[in-house]
Design a protein around this motif. Structure first.
Motif: not given
Lengths: 401, 84, 363
Positions: C40-42, C200-201, C307-308
């Protein structure tokens, strides 16, 4: 100033389920510590635990379905149901919006974590039951209690490890004093699990044969489980309905050692004791009984004794550890301590430290109430709770005037 | 064959990791507690890592003697059956 | 309740490391994609040793390191010098869902995979408890005040604000580091995806820690917490109404502590779930309560696209972004935001926040 009374008790423990059974267990000095049965102990060099072996959540719970919830949530909800019955609350006269729930825990749903790990080892993430994701969050402990009681006030889970119940009780008290709630169900819950047993064992903290707090030859603690719940009620409402309180909640204090994650700090604990006395408006000479954190590890007990000696100026009242009977019930522990303290005040007896035989020269002055309970009036009791992370919290209870 | 110096280098790295220092800061006789801010948790951690790395079991009583690198090497060598 | 001042914010996220960066990301159009192979978005480039050094950090898990760095950033942002502070009066309140799930699950994994089940790593045992991050942060900064960890799940931030407000109003602390931070691990990503993220998240990482103190007239805070109300609704159908009641109670509290124009609710932060229908019902309930107080169609604020989804920490990032917006524009001075939250089990809660542009950075 609003006063707060303790009007109901709900212990779900290895030495008794319900206030009456728990009180008999304390008086008789029953030991709930046995070889662990809830997981396979093959390969473990030490195997003792304090499990609630006869726990049928379905026979206690009225509203929630036990199978929907993890073991810790079941302990919490069952303890709350017992406490509600014990308090004799007249639900039809209570606004559910004014009933709150504050629960302490160390590991939340520890058995769900254990199952997650076991399935992960077996087949990677694809092999893990999706329901584990739903069951894992620790806030489900207080949710289970709120749902079981149909309580609509705030529902909070405090995760300050092994002093969490005392943190919970302190916040519960503040909710009533500040006028946010009339009744608060507060205590803690945790479950025996494989990985916490392994962790404490690896730290060299687990007892070999018996848990003997304050004994010279103590070898450690024993992981244990259960649910501990107290009903805190605004005094004028409790009086108006003719409730017979166990005790009055006098005050609490909490602080942080900020020195080490696992080694307790005597001067910080002594500070916490003094702060608790001050907020409760009691002097050291008023305290008749200390329900100790008393895990039975060499380090905890000597540190706790030093802190008591310092805070009480050498004149320490009788001190016992109910962990000698229950083992260390983690997040539920200080809730059990509060229940024992409330019973001590209401019934006039000091719960014993069982398994005690030899004074420790490092605390030769300490009276651990060895092996047999003692009849004695208790006006003020002090309930200690310490934790990993240096999270100390101390609750003071007194006789309801 | 692994010689003594290779083993010492490997063990020194392991001990330094636990004490949160660089391997060349760790002397043979520097006291873990006095000189490197060690404590009982780090001592048990060291024991556990040695046990896992070399597939041996060392009784916790040995911790009392494992206070500097030389002593740790001697205890480890003893339980691992290394000939020095 | 008495008002609480937010005097600084420490932020960590894929969308930036300061309130201003978050706010800027929100007003931009770019939405980040996570790298293939990443869960994911780290937080980009976050490395414990690079951030904090070697000493004292070898028993930190990622969540602990993120929390300590966020606390440090919050102190810096607020201009608090701990060297001159009474550290017994500075506390920490952190929220979570279940602590570091990776730490506790991997610890349990070891009991199944090691030669003997107790051959686990003793130094890492404290990472399995949920209060590890708060305890380590206390050690790192030498903070001996109240130290609490709340397992609030989606309600973690509002619970932290509620609990923090109580500590300040009862005089148990002068200053609090309060917030929610969560790590991105394969375990956290699995949990997020399994419990249902909206389409989409991406799973995200980070969070925010705020410095809180009792509001005083002379101070010029970034924002003030004017009211927090929590509740519980066991029945699914009752939850929107219960959340609405929390918003009303929080707004009523705001009115008593000086927000004379509750109608200035312009923004709502509420984390959406996989259940769109329930989300809409919740959103309507929050807006209706705000509109009763005179608000006109509040806008939604969310950092999740940029930011996820940071789980329990998502709302903390929203609040940090809000602070960034207020700092950037005096036009928004005094406007109110409702932070609303609800859990799958029925917990509901709302906080009312008033923002200002005269934060510490603005002098």
């Amino acid at each position: 100033m609003t006063r707060v009374l303790i009007t109901g008790l709900g212990p779900v423990s290895s030495i008794g389920i319900g206030a009456a059974a728990f009180e008999s267990g304390l008086r008789a000095g029953h030991c709930g510590i046995r070889p662990i049965g809830s997981f396979d102990t093959t390969g473990f060099p030490r195997v003792l635990g304090g499990e609630v072996q006869v726990f049928d959540a379905g026979s206690i719970l009225s509203r929630i379905e036990p199978e929907e919830w993890g073991r810790s949530s079941q302990f919490a909800a069952a303890a709350a149901r017992l406490a509600a019955r014990d308090a004799g609350l007249q639900w039809e006269r209570i606004d559910p919006e004014r009933v709150s729930v504050v629960i302490g825990t160390t590991s939340g749903e520890a058995k769900v974590t254990e199952m997650f790990a076991q399935q992960l080892v077996g087949g990677g993430f694809e092999g893990v039951d999706p329901d584990i994701a739903r069951r894992l969050p620790a806030d489900r402990l207080s949710s289970a209690v709120s749902a079981e009681l149909d309580a609509h006030g705030e529902s909070m889970t405090i995760a300050t490890a092994c002093s969490a119940s005392n943190y919970a009780l302190g916040y519960a008290y503040d909710l009533i004093v500040s006028g946010e709630a009339d009744v608060v169900f507060s205590g803690g819950a945790d479950s025996v699990c494989r990985w916490a047993h392994a962790g404490f064992l690896r730290l060299g903290a687990v007892a070999e044969r018996t848990c003997s707090p304050f004994d010279r030859d103590r070898t450690g603690m024993v992981t244990a489980e259960g649910g501990s719940m107290l009903v805190l009620e605004k005094a004028e409402l409790a009086r108006a309905r003719g409730a017979v309180p166990y005790a009055e909640f006098l005050g609490y204090a909490s602080n942080c050692d900020a020195t080490h994650m696992v080694m307790p700090n005597a001067s910080s604990i002594a500070d916490c004791i003094s702060a608790a006395h001050e907020t409760a408006g009691v002097k050291t000479g008023d305290v008749d009984y200390v329900c100790a954190h008393g895990t039975g590890t060499p380090a905890n007990d000597v540190t706790e004794a030093q802190a008591l000696y310092e805070a009480f100026g050498g004149d320490v009242p009788p001190v016992s550890s109910i962990k000698s009977m229950l083992g260390h019930t983690m997040g539920a522990a200080s809730g059990f301590g509060a229940i024992a303290s409330a019973l001590a005040i209401a019934r006039g007896f000091l719960p014993p430290t069982i398994g005690w035989s030899t004074p420790d020269p490092e605390m030769a002055w300490l009276d651990p109430i060895p092996n047999r309970h003692r009849q004695a009036p208790v006006r003020v009791a002090q309930n200690n709770g310490f934790a990993f992370g240096g999270n100390n919290a101390i609750v003071m209870l007194g006789a309801a005037s | 064959m692994t010689n003594v110096e290779d083993r010492k280098t490997e063990l020194r790295e392991l001990v330094a990791e636990v004490l949160e220092i660089e391997p060349d800061e760790l002397t043979d006789h520097g006291d873990f507690v006095e000189d490197y801010d060690g404590d009982s948790l780090r001592a048990i951690e060291l024991l556990a890592r040695i046990e896992r790395k070399y597939k041996i079991e060392i009784p916790q009583q040995e911790l009392a003697t494992m206070r500097d690198f030389d002593a740790v090497y001697a205890v480890t060598a003893g339980y691992a059956g290394w000939r020095s | 309740m008495t008002a609480v001042a937010i005097t600084g914010a420490g932020v960590l996220s894929a969308a930036g490391r300061a309130p201003a960066e978050l706010a800027a990301a929100l007003s931009g159009t770019a939405t980040p994609e996570c790298d293939p192979g990443e869960p994911g978005l780290g937080v980009p480039g976050f490395d414990t040793r690079a951030e904090l050094g070697r000493k004292g950090t070898s028993f930190f898990d990622r969540r602990t390191a993120l929390a300590v760095v966020a606390c440090r950033a919050a102190l810096e942002d607020a201009g608090i010098d701990l060297a001159t502070a009474d550290r017994k009066r500075v506390g920490i309140v952190l929220g979570t869902s279940a602590g570091s799930v990776k730490s506790s699950v991997e610890y349990a994994v070891e009991t199944f995979t090691q030669d003997r089940p107790h051959m686990v790593n003793p130094g890492l045992f404290p990472t399995t408890v949920m209060n590890c991050a708060a305890g380590q942060a206390a050690i790192w900064f030498g903070l001996r005040g109240v130290n609490a960890t709340l397992a609030g799940g989606p309600l973690a931030l509002v619970s932290v604000l509620r609990y923090g407000a109580n500590l300040l109003s009862t005089g148990q602390a002068d200053v609090l580091l309060a917030g929610v931070v969560d790590e991105l691990t394969p375990h956290a990503a699995w949990l997020a995806r399994t419990t249902g993220l909206p389409a989409s998240t991406q799973p995200g990482e980070g969070g925010a820690v705020f410095t809180l103190s009792a509001a005083r007239r002379e101070a010029a805070p970034d924002a003030e917490i004017l009211g927090v109300a929590l509740g519980f609704a066991p029945e699914f159908g009752d939850r929107p109404a219960a959340l609405g009641r929390c918003v009303r109670r929080a707004l009523a509290s705001a009115a008593t502590v000086g927000a004379d124009r509750a109608g200035d609710v312009t923004t709502v932060s509420m984390r959406s779930t996989a259940d769109e229908r329930q989300d809409r019902a919740m959103w309507r309930a929050v807006c209706r309560a705000a509109e009763e107080a005179g608000a006109r169609k509040p806008e939604s604020l969310t950092t999740r696209r940029h930011a996820g989804d940071c789980g329990a920490a998502t709302a903390a990032l929203d609040l940090a972004a809000l602070i960034g917006r207020h700092r950037a524009s005096g036009d928004l001075d005094g406007r109110l935001t409702v932070l609303a939250a609800h859990s799958p089990e029925g917990a509901v809660g709302a906080a009312v926040v008033r923002g200002w542009s005269r934060g510490p950075d603005q002098g």
